[in-house]
Write an enzyme that holds these catalytic residues in place. Structure first.
Site, PDB file in Angstrom:
ATOM      1  N   ASP A   1      -6.173 -10.084  14.734  1.00 58.39           N
ATOM      2  CA  ASP A   1      -5.241  -9.014  15.124  1.00 58.39           C
ATOM      3  C   ASP A   1      -5.448  -8.592  16.586  1.00 58.39           C
ATOM      4  O   ASP A   1      -4.624  -7.882  17.149  1.00 58.39           O
ATOM      5  CB  ASP A   1      -5.328  -7.817  14.169  1.00 58.39           C
ATOM      6  CG  ASP A   1      -6.692  -7.170  14.160  1.00 58.39           C
ATOM      7  OD1 ASP A   1      -7.682  -7.830  14.556  1.00 58.39           O
ATOM      8  OD2 ASP A   1      -6.785  -5.999  13.760  1.00 58.39           O
TER       9      ASP A   1
ATOM     10  N   LYS B   1       1.797   2.279   7.114  1.00 58.65           N
ATOM     11  CA  LYS B   1       2.192   1.526   8.309  1.00 58.65           C
ATOM     12  C   LYS B   1       2.996   2.400   9.257  1.00 58.65           C
ATOM     13  O   LYS B   1       3.539   3.438   8.869  1.00 58.65           O
ATOM     14  CB  LYS B   1       3.045   0.310   7.919  1.00 58.65           C
ATOM     15  CG  LYS B   1       2.315  -0.724   7.107  1.00 58.65           C
ATOM     16  CD  LYS B   1       1.090  -1.260   7.805  1.00 58.65           C
ATOM     17  CE  LYS B   1       1.400  -2.388   8.755  1.00 58.65           C
ATOM     18  NZ  LYS B   1       0.140  -2.994   9.261  1.00 58.65           N
TER      19      LYS B   1
ATOM     20  N   TYR C   1      -0.906   5.075  10.315  1.00 54.14           N
ATOM     21  CA  TYR C   1      -1.240   4.150  11.403  1.00 54.14           C
ATOM     22  C   TYR C   1      -0.012   4.034  12.301  1.00 54.14           C
ATOM     23  O   TYR C   1       1.111   3.872  11.810  1.00 54.14           O
ATOM     24  CB  TYR C   1      -1.571   2.756  10.847  1.00 54.14           C
ATOM     25  CG  TYR C   1      -2.905   2.663  10.142  1.00 54.14           C
ATOM     26  CD1 TYR C   1      -4.091   2.910  10.829  1.00 54.14           C
ATOM     27  CD2 TYR C   1      -2.986   2.303   8.804  1.00 54.14           C
ATOM     28  CE1 TYR C   1      -5.321   2.815  10.184  1.00 54.14           C
ATOM     29  CE2 TYR C   1      -4.213   2.210   8.150  1.00 54.14           C
ATOM     30  CZ  TYR C   1      -5.380   2.463   8.854  1.00 54.14           C
ATOM     31  OH  TYR C   1      -6.587   2.375   8.220  1.00 54.14           O
TER      32      TYR C   1
ATOM     33  N   GLU D   1      -5.542   5.527  13.547  1.00 51.44           N
ATOM     34  CA  GLU D   1      -6.472   4.641  14.260  1.00 51.44           C
ATOM     35  C   GLU D   1      -7.152   5.282  15.454  1.00 51.44           C
ATOM     36  O   GLU D   1      -8.114   4.715  15.973  1.00 51.44           O
ATOM     37  CB  GLU D   1      -5.767   3.342  14.691  1.00 51.44           C
ATOM     38  CG  GLU D   1      -4.770   3.459  15.822  1.00 51.44           C
ATOM     39  CD  GLU D   1      -3.362   3.836  15.350  1.00 51.44           C
ATOM     40  OE1 GLU D   1      -3.186   4.154  14.162  1.00 51.44           O
ATOM     41  OE2 GLU D   1      -2.433   3.812  16.194  1.00 51.44           O
TER      42      GLU D   1
ATOM     43  N   ARG E   1       0.843  -1.189   0.000  1.00 50.10           N
ATOM     44  CA  ARG E   1       0.000   0.000   0.000  1.00 50.10           C
ATOM     45  C   ARG E   1       0.887   1.250   0.000  1.00 50.10           C
ATOM     46  O   ARG E   1       2.086   1.168   0.238  1.00 50.10           O
ATOM     47  CB  ARG E   1      -0.912   0.003   1.240  1.00 50.10           C
ATOM     48  CG  ARG E   1      -2.005  -1.026   1.182  1.00 50.10           C
ATOM     49  CD  ARG E   1      -2.804  -1.099   2.474  1.00 50.10           C
ATOM     50  NE  ARG E   1      -2.022  -1.663   3.556  1.00 50.10           N
ATOM     51  CZ  ARG E   1      -2.449  -1.787   4.811  1.00 50.10           C
ATOM     52  NH1 ARG E   1      -3.651  -1.370   5.135  1.00 50.10           N
ATOM     53  NH2 ARG E   1      -1.674  -2.315   5.738  1.00 50.10           N
TER      54      ARG E   1
ATOM     55  N   HIS F   1      -0.391   2.491  16.030  1.00 49.70           N
ATOM     56  CA  HIS F   1      -0.577   1.358  16.968  1.00 49.70           C
ATOM     57  C   HIS F   1       0.553   1.319  17.999  1.00 49.70           C
ATOM     58  O   HIS F   1       1.323   0.357  18.081  1.00 49.70           O
ATOM     59  CB  HIS F   1      -0.653   0.029  16.193  1.00 49.70           C
ATOM     60  CG  HIS F   1      -1.823  -0.040  15.263  1.00 49.70           C
ATOM     61  ND1 HIS F   1      -3.123  -0.138  15.717  1.00 49.70           N
ATOM     62  CD2 HIS F   1      -1.905   0.007  13.915  1.00 49.70           C
ATOM     63  CE1 HIS F   1      -3.946  -0.163  14.676  1.00 49.70           C
ATOM     64  NE2 HIS F   1      -3.241  -0.064  13.573  1.00 49.70           N
TER      65      HIS F   1
HETATM   66  P1  NAD Z   1     -16.581  -2.931  15.371  1.00 48.12           P
HETATM   67  O1  NAD Z   1     -16.328  -2.259  16.669  1.00 48.12           O
HETATM   68  O2  NAD Z   1     -17.166  -2.166  14.245  1.00 48.12           O
HETATM   69  O3  NAD Z   1     -17.533  -4.197  15.611  1.00 48.12           O
HETATM   70  C1  NAD Z   1     -17.326  -5.128  16.617  1.00 48.12           C
HETATM   71  C2  NAD Z   1     -18.675  -5.744  16.978  1.00 48.12           C
HETATM   72  O4  NAD Z   1     -18.426  -6.845  17.862  1.00 48.12           O
HETATM   73  C3  NAD Z   1     -19.624  -4.784  17.705  1.00 48.12           C
HETATM   74  O5  NAD Z   1     -20.861  -4.700  17.008  1.00 48.12           O
HETATM   75  C4  NAD Z   1     -19.782  -5.444  19.070  1.00 48.12           C
HETATM   76  O6  NAD Z   1     -21.092  -5.263  19.621  1.00 48.12           O
HETATM   77  C5  NAD Z   1     -19.531  -6.908  18.726  1.00 48.12           C
HETATM   78  N1  NAD Z   1     -19.214  -7.783  19.848  1.00 48.12           N
HETATM   79  C6  NAD Z   1     -18.429  -7.558  20.926  1.00 48.12           C
HETATM   80  N2  NAD Z   1     -18.417  -8.649  21.713  1.00 48.12           N
HETATM   81  C7  NAD Z   1     -19.187  -9.583  21.114  1.00 48.12           C
HETATM   82  C8  NAD Z   1     -19.577 -10.913  21.429  1.00 48.12           C
HETATM   83  N3  NAD Z   1     -19.163 -11.510  22.554  1.00 48.12           N
HETATM   84  N4  NAD Z   1     -20.380 -11.571  20.559  1.00 48.12           N
HETATM   85  C9  NAD Z   1     -20.818 -10.996  19.445  1.00 48.12           C
HETATM   86  N5  NAD Z   1     -20.496  -9.724  19.091  1.00 48.12           N
HETATM   87  C10 NAD Z   1     -19.706  -9.037  19.928  1.00 48.12           C
HETATM   88  O7  NAD Z   1     -15.177  -3.587  14.958  1.00 48.12           O
HETATM   89  P2  NAD Z   1     -14.730  -3.978  13.466  1.00 48.12           P
HETATM   90  O8  NAD Z   1     -14.154  -2.787  12.799  1.00 48.12           O
HETATM   91  O9  NAD Z   1     -15.840  -4.697  12.811  1.00 48.12           O
HETATM   92  O10 NAD Z   1     -13.516  -4.971  13.753  1.00 48.12           O
HETATM   93  C11 NAD Z   1     -13.729  -6.329  14.157  1.00 48.12           C
HETATM   94  C12 NAD Z   1     -12.380  -7.006  14.341  1.00 48.12           C
HETATM   95  O11 NAD Z   1     -11.730  -7.157  13.083  1.00 48.12           O
HETATM   96  C13 NAD Z   1     -11.392  -6.204  15.198  1.00 48.12           C
HETATM   97  O12 NAD Z   1     -10.677  -7.099  16.025  1.00 48.12           O
HETATM   98  C14 NAD Z   1     -10.475  -5.579  14.198  1.00 48.12           C
HETATM   99  O13 NAD Z   1      -9.208  -5.269  14.742  1.00 48.12           O
HETATM  100  C15 NAD Z   1     -10.391  -6.722  13.225  1.00 48.12           C
HETATM  101  N6  NAD Z   1      -9.814  -6.392  11.906  1.00 48.12           N
HETATM  102  C16 NAD Z   1      -8.925  -7.302  11.414  1.00 48.12           C
HETATM  103  C17 NAD Z   1      -8.373  -7.119  10.165  1.00 48.12           C
HETATM  104  C18 NAD Z   1      -7.446  -8.173   9.626  1.00 48.12           C
HETATM  105  O14 NAD Z   1      -6.755  -7.898   8.656  1.00 48.12           O
HETATM  106  N7  NAD Z   1      -7.423  -9.376  10.186  1.00 48.12           N
HETATM  107  C19 NAD Z   1      -8.677  -5.973   9.412  1.00 48.12           C
HETATM  108  C20 NAD Z   1      -9.590  -5.054   9.925  1.00 48.12           C
HETATM  109  C21 NAD Z   1     -10.163  -5.273  11.189  1.00 48.12           C
END
Ligand code: NAD
Length: 363
Positions: A270, A75, A94, A118, A15, A96
């Site tokens: 993550d 990054k 970003y 972030e 990126r 972190h």
């Molecule tokens: P978000 O805050 O928009 O949504 C999270 C949701 O989880 C909320 O609606 C919350 O109510 C719900 N939640 C919390 N505890 C829960 C439970 N026990 N059961 C069911 N739902 C529950 O967050 P997001 O932006 O959607 O991110 C979600 C995850 O994805 C984060 O950990 C983020 O860091 C990760 N992420 C990973 C990557 C990757 O490349 N792997 C990329 C982007 C985001």
């Protein structure tokens, strides 16, 4: 203001901080852009395109850091980049910082003004510069999971949408935030049978409204998770508890109740992952099996579609980059409390409470 865009140097990071069209907007607003040669080449943004957009090309990172008033990246800066920052120079990327004491120390020593994507907020309590990467990861989760469901990958050999006369696959999405909603939308588009679980009733109501009942909603509790994954072909882990490790919602014992060859996609990896058996994987080697269940746990999913991710990121960051460039960082942060929330390190001091607390700095 002169805005500098160095080439990203983290392993397999393709990126880039600004697209050519982002550069064009900045130039139209009276600013200058200096882009390191080949910064966007890997994703099809050539030096010529940047030049046409009004940028100058620098032959190396040193020149970019030496001349620019503000550095726009993707990054967190690597140690060699931190050492190139100048006192008073603005860094917008970003960061972190909380789990990264070395970078924090180097940024403090740099005497620069470090604003983290972030932690910039919006009026609805969201994180507008994190959201585009969650949108990408959520949508990608379904295409990655669909591939993993193929027989050759160890999957059940099931097509998400089925075909006329054959039932579609069952997709269960745990967590109905930005990732979850985007995953559900993609899964629905393929014709799959989709259920979202969230522990927020308000969120479930919203999802029910948005999808007009075409996606099933379920309260997230252990009984409902237990029951819905037994029947699932694909389970997407998309929960987030801000500032905390993801809760382990699917245990190893529960895998035995699932259909052999079903797929778990843990987007929350993550934050440690929400399945007990998750461990981070890479785009080079994305999947592994545990007890007959396919796991996909790539920690930087957006990096796999670096061109789309770059465009989405510039769309989201550009208004803030413009604000910083137009007003200068001091005035921009004074005027905009949401942008001010992005300030993590300012001229030798940690200015973000959670980072200061976690790493033991005065705040
Ligand atoms: P978000 O805050 O928009 O949504 C999270 C949701 O989880 C909320 O609606 C919350 O109510 C719900 N939640 C919390 N505890 C829960 C439970 N026990 N059961 C069911 N739902 C529950 O967050 P997001 O932006 O959607 O991110 C979600 C995850 O994805 C984060 O950990 C983020 O860091 C990760 N992420 C990973 C990557 C990757 O490349 N792997 C990329 C982007 C985001």
């Amino acid at each position: 203001m002169l805005i500098g865009v160095p080439k990203e140097i983290k392993n397999h990071e393709y990126r880039v901080g600004l697209t050519p069209s982002g550069v064009r907007e900045l130039v139209a607003a009276g600013h200058k852009a200096l882009v390191q040669t080949q910064a966007g080449l890997a994703i099809g943004f050539t030096d010529e395109q940047y030049i046409q957009a009004g940028a100058s090309i620098a032959s190396n990172a040193e020149e970019v850091f030496e001349r620019a008033d503000m550095i726009v990246k993707v990054k967190e800066p690597q140690p060699v980049e931190c050492r190139l920052l100048r006192p008073g120079q603005v860094l917008f990327t970003y960061l972190h910082l909380a789990p990264d004491p070395e970078q924090t120390k180097l940024l403090i020593e740099s005497d620069a003004v470090a604003i983290a994507y972030e932690t910039v907020t919006d009026e609805r309590g969201g994180l507008p510069l994190l959201a585009p990467m969650s949108e990408v990861a959520g949508r990608m989760a379904i295409q990655a999971g669909a591939h993993a469901l193929e027989k050759a990958q160890g999957g059940r050999g099931v097509l998400l949408g089925g075909v006329p006369g054959v039932a579609p696959a069952k997709v269960v999405v745990i967590g109905g935030g930005v990732v979850g909603l985007n995953a559900a939308r993609m899964a629905m588009g393929t014709g799959a049978d989709v259920t979202i679980l969230d522990k927020s009733l308000a969120r479930l109501k919203e999802i029910d409204m948005v999808f007009g009942g075409r996606i099933k909603t379920l309260m997230s509790n252990s009984a409902n998770i237990d029951e819905s994954i037994r029947d699932a072909d694909m389970v997407i882990g998309a929960v987030l508890i801000p500032g905390a490790a993801a809760p382990k919602l699917v245990t190893r014992a529960m895998l035995k109740t699932m259909k052999p060859g079903a797929v778990l996609v843990d987007v929350a990896i993550d934050q440690g992952g929400c399945f007990e058996t998750s461990r981070p994987t890479t785009h080079q080697d994305p999947i592994y099996m545990v007890d007959g269940i396919v796991h996909y746990c790539v920690a930087n999913m957006p990096g796999g579609v670096a061109r789309t991710s770059t465009q989405a990121l510039t769309n989201a960051t550009l208004p803030y980059t413009l604000e910083l460039a137009n007003k200068g960082w001091r005035q921009a942060l004074l005027d905009n409390a949401h942008l001010r929330n992005g300030l993590n390190i300012c001229r030798g001091r940690v200015t973000y409470q959670a980072v200061a607390q976690d790493l033991g700095y005065a705040y």
